[in-house]
Scaffold this active site. Structure first.
Site, PDB file in Angstrom:
ATOM      1  N   ASP A  73       0.761  -1.265  -0.147  1.00 40.15           N
ATOM      2  CA  ASP A  73       0.016  -0.015   0.183  1.00 40.15           C
ATOM      3  C   ASP A  73       0.775   1.432  -0.127  1.00 40.15           C
ATOM      4  O   ASP A  73       1.892   1.033   0.396  1.00 40.15           O
ATOM      5  CB  ASP A  73      -0.837  -0.029   1.448  1.00 40.15           C
ATOM      6  N   HIS A 132      -6.075   2.586  -3.950  1.00 37.95           N
ATOM      7  CA  HIS A 132      -6.049   2.684  -2.484  1.00 37.95           C
ATOM      8  C   HIS A 132      -6.739   3.960  -1.954  1.00 37.95           C
ATOM      9  O   HIS A 132      -6.712   4.434  -0.880  1.00 37.95           O
ATOM     10  CB  HIS A 132      -4.387   2.799  -1.824  1.00 37.95           C
ATOM     11  N   HIS A 186      -5.035   9.565   1.724  1.00 39.69           N
ATOM     12  CA  HIS A 186      -5.267   8.682   2.593  1.00 39.69           C
ATOM     13  C   HIS A 186      -5.957   8.863   3.616  1.00 39.69           C
ATOM     14  O   HIS A 186      -6.258   8.718   4.981  1.00 39.69           O
ATOM     15  CB  HIS A 186      -3.978   8.166   3.256  1.00 39.69           C
ATOM     16  N   HIS A 208       3.962  -2.225   2.946  1.00 35.45           N
ATOM     17  CA  HIS A 208       3.941  -0.797   2.600  1.00 35.45           C
ATOM     18  C   HIS A 208       5.153  -0.614   1.908  1.00 35.45           C
ATOM     19  O   HIS A 208       6.187  -0.871   2.152  1.00 35.45           O
ATOM     20  CB  HIS A 208       3.643  -0.005   3.728  1.00 35.45           C
TER      21      HIS A 208
END
Length: 218
Positions: free
Chosen positions: A27, A78, A82, A173
């Site tokens: 991610d 994604h 964020h 990540h």
């Protein structure tokens, strides 16, 4: 029947798939400081993975995004940023996903079919928006907690191993844009061991597209 359908949905959402495989996912990229190093290591390990990219990062670093596809990896969404989905309304959520989806298509030349919400929190609005865009939401079954300041290669590998098993999905990540500075280095240190652990179980590491995670009906 209702219980079986709920079990199937929950399994698909968590990334449960082919019991002979384990999906490797990343991610928060693409990030020019870290993603190319992850790509080089994956190539050395002969592993392809799924990268859930942030639209804003992809817009800033399109060459790195295109390198993901050129290296044979899968690109998922994604979101654009964020920001936690519970802080957004339905219209803002839909706009965020649509913008990121369009950025992947325009930059990478592929149509993303999977979506992972920030922080793993999937709202009803995000679930609906993702499916309207042709994307299946996917979370994970085990993670390396590699975003922590105190994470090391050893702790990341141990955390993944705690729930590693047949048909699972691993969350890692490839960027520290929402993590402790340089946290991705612990991921890089852990990755060879994680892949070795998967293979020691007689399982094949790879991307979600080869993992058989079923799409869930709208």
């Amino acid at each position: 029947m209702i219980a079986n359908r709920w079990s199937e949905r929950r399994g698909a959402l968590s990334g449960l798939g082919d019991p002979g495989r384990v999906a490797i996912t990343f991610d928060d990229g693409p990030d020019p400081a870290s993603t190319p190093q992850v790509l080089a290591l994956l190539d050395d390990l002969d592993v392809r993975a799924t990268f859930f990219v942030l639209g804003a990062m992809l817009a800033r670093h399109p060459d790195v995004g295109r390198a993901l596809v050129a290296a044979g990896h899968e690109v998922g969404v994604h979101g654009w940023s964020h920001r936690p989905l519970p802080l957004r309304g339905p219209a803002s959520t839909r706009a965020d996903l649509a913008r990121a989806h369009a950025q992947v298509e325009a930059t990478c030349g592929v149509t993303p079919t999977r979506y992972r919400p920030p922080y793993g929190v999937l709202t009803r609005a995000a679930d609906r928006a993702a499916r309207d865009l042709g994307m299946t939401p996917v979370l994970w079954t085990t993670w390396g907690r590699d975003w922590r300041r105190r994470a090391t290669g050893a702790t990341v590998r141990a955390d993944v191993a705690r729930h590693l098993g047949a048909g699972g999905t691993v969350l890692l990540h490839d960027s520290d844009c929402t993590s402790a500075p340089a946290a991705w280095r612990s991921t890089l240190d852990a990755l060879p061991g994680i892949v070795a652990d998967v293979r020691a179980l007689g399982l094949v590491p790879g991307p979600l597209r080869d993992h058989g995670v079923a799409s869930v009906a709208r």
